[in-house]
Design an enzyme around this catalytic site. Structure first.
Site, mmCIF file in Angstrom:
data_model
loop_
_atom_site.group_PDB
_atom_site.id
_atom_site.type_symbol
_atom_site.label_atom_id
_atom_site.label_comp_id
_atom_site.label_asym_id
_atom_site.label_seq_id
_atom_site.Cartn_x
_atom_site.Cartn_y
_atom_site.Cartn_z
ATOM 1 N N LYS A 114 0.850 -1.186 0.000
ATOM 2 C CA LYS A 114 0.000 0.000 0.000
ATOM 3 C C LYS A 114 0.882 1.231 0.000
ATOM 4 C CE LYS A 114 0.777 1.829 3.384
ATOM 5 N NZ LYS A 114 2.043 2.349 3.949
ATOM 6 N N TYR A 199 -4.395 3.803 6.456
ATOM 7 C CA TYR A 199 -4.911 2.769 7.371
ATOM 8 C C TYR A 199 -6.235 3.219 7.984
ATOM 9 C CZ TYR A 199 -0.537 0.217 7.102
ATOM 10 O OH TYR A 199 0.539 -0.505 6.645
#
Ligand code: NAD
Length: 370
Positions: A114, A199
């Site tokens: 990510k 996140y």
């Protein structure tokens, strides 16, 4: 402990999936290689690095050979390695697309760190390349594989909290090296938002299972601090989810380590603190009967994601967090930057249904369904 699979078990369907790890940085050395040792379905078959000497020394310590070490220039030689079925991209964000596309052209399945790309357009191109090549693409959202995050999601979606009204997610840490690639716009795509704030965004979407309808954001980029010449120091966002649910997120490279998630319902609350760390995730569910801290295993999160993707490869299934899941976060982050620039709320494309961008649910240790 050897990283190689048990060669006494040659049947392809029982063989563990061999990964080539691309990028021999801190995450690869300290987390992914040890995680592969805990994995039932995956192992490290090859390493790709710009420093072959360092790679060979590292490989020897970890039961790989000199022949398992590749450079970026000879990356395509991995095509000859039948035992390498998946490639795991662990490079600075700006390099994700190039290596995902190169891996896809070789017919290798791709797990990519990510954020998936630099923006939604970049990430969508990666999804398209993998689809055209007929390979699977997974975004490495480790938190979506943990027992603690699934227990939080089950509490939220199972009605234990009553009607959910508000959520709040914070992820901050101090980035003090002005030379870090994470502070260069061309390498990172942004500041703390695509690195740690992602996140918050991804977990908010995961626990609700729905997609936001609008976003508003503000950011601060201090003058005179050489670290923040190119990217924001802090960003605050607000998301509007279906049913009037409002979520807030805070992310920063200028605050002491903080990693929390809170969900507030009419009849109960969920608190995760910490919520995004590699170990020691803590979950408290509170309702009229008191506070409960479910006893859940503290699994190696990287091992869980390596295993999930390996199973998907064996079973020909779309991973739970495919490339599309990474693209959706980019769409929302792009809208956050647009909102911060214009001072306006940005409406997002309406997305119906639950888990619209997700694939096959993972097997989660300690969870009955799965
Ligand atoms: P890193 O700085 O340790 O570097 C990774 C690799 O990239 C190394 O091989 C390094 O030599 C190379 N590299 C470093 N700087 C470079 C530069 N300026 N130009 C070209 N190559 C360079 O990075 P990292 O912390 O391992 O992060 C790599 C990826 O993993 C990023 O996408 C990051 O977001 C992601 N990440 C994910 C997690 C997680 O918990 N899932 C944690 C850390 C990093």
């Amino acid at each position: 402990m050897p990283l190689k699979p048990d060669i006494e078990r040659p049947e392809p369907e029982r063989r563990r999936v061999g990964y080539a790890l691309v990028g021999l940085g801190k995450l690869t050395a300290e987390e992914l290689v040890p995680a592969a040792r805990t994995s039932d379905h995956a192992y490290v078959a090859a390493l790709v690095t710009s420093e072959p000497d360092k790679g060979v020394a590292f490989a020897r310590v970890h039961d790989l050979t000199e022949g398992d070490v590749y450079t970026y220039e000879d990356f395509e030689r991995l095509a000859e390695r039948e035992d390498v079925e998946a490639v795991y991209i662990v490079l600075p964000n700006a390099q994700h697309r190039e290596y995902v596309e190169r891996a896809a052209r070789m017919g290798k399945h791709v797990l990519c760190e990510k954020p998936l790309g630099m923006n939604a357009q970049d990430a969508q191109a990666m999804v398209d390349a993998c689809r055209e090549a007929g390979v699977l693409l997974m975004t490495a959202y480790r938190c979506q594989y943990t027992p603690q995050h699934w227990a939080a999601r089950d509490a939220v979606q199972g009605g234990r909290l009553g009607a959910v009204k508000l959520l709040d997610a914070i992820h901050g840490q101090v980035e003090d090296d002005p030379e870090a690639w994470r502070l260069k716009r061309d390498l990172a795509g942004g500041g703390p938002l695509p690195d740690v704030g992602i996140y918050c965004l991804n977990t908010l979407r995961f626990v609700l299972g729905t997609e936001p309808e609008w976003v508003f954001a503000a950011l601060h980029q201090p003058q005179g601090d050489e670290r923040f010449r190119e990217v924001e120091e802090s960003l605050s966002f607000m998301l509007g989810f279906p049913g009037g649910i409002i979520a807030n997120g805070l992310t920063s490279y200028g605050t002491h380590k903080t990693a929390t998630l809170r969900v507030l319902g009419e009849e109960g609350t969920v608190l995760m603190d910490p919520a995004y760390t590699y170990q020691g995730l803590s979950l408290t569910i509170s309702d009229g009967a008191g506070d409960f801290q479910p006893s859940l295993p503290d699994e190696d999160q990287f091992g869980l994601e390596l295993d999930h993707f390996a199973r998907c490869i064996r079973e020909g299934q779309q991973p739970w967090t495919p490339g599309e899941e990474g693209v959706q976060d980019h769409r929302i982050m792009d809208a956050m930057y647009q909102s911060a620039r214009t001072g306006q709320v940005v409406r997002l494309e309406r997305v119906e249904g639950k888990d619209a961008f997700r694939g096959t649910p993972p097997q989660v240790p300690g969870r009955e369904e799965g």
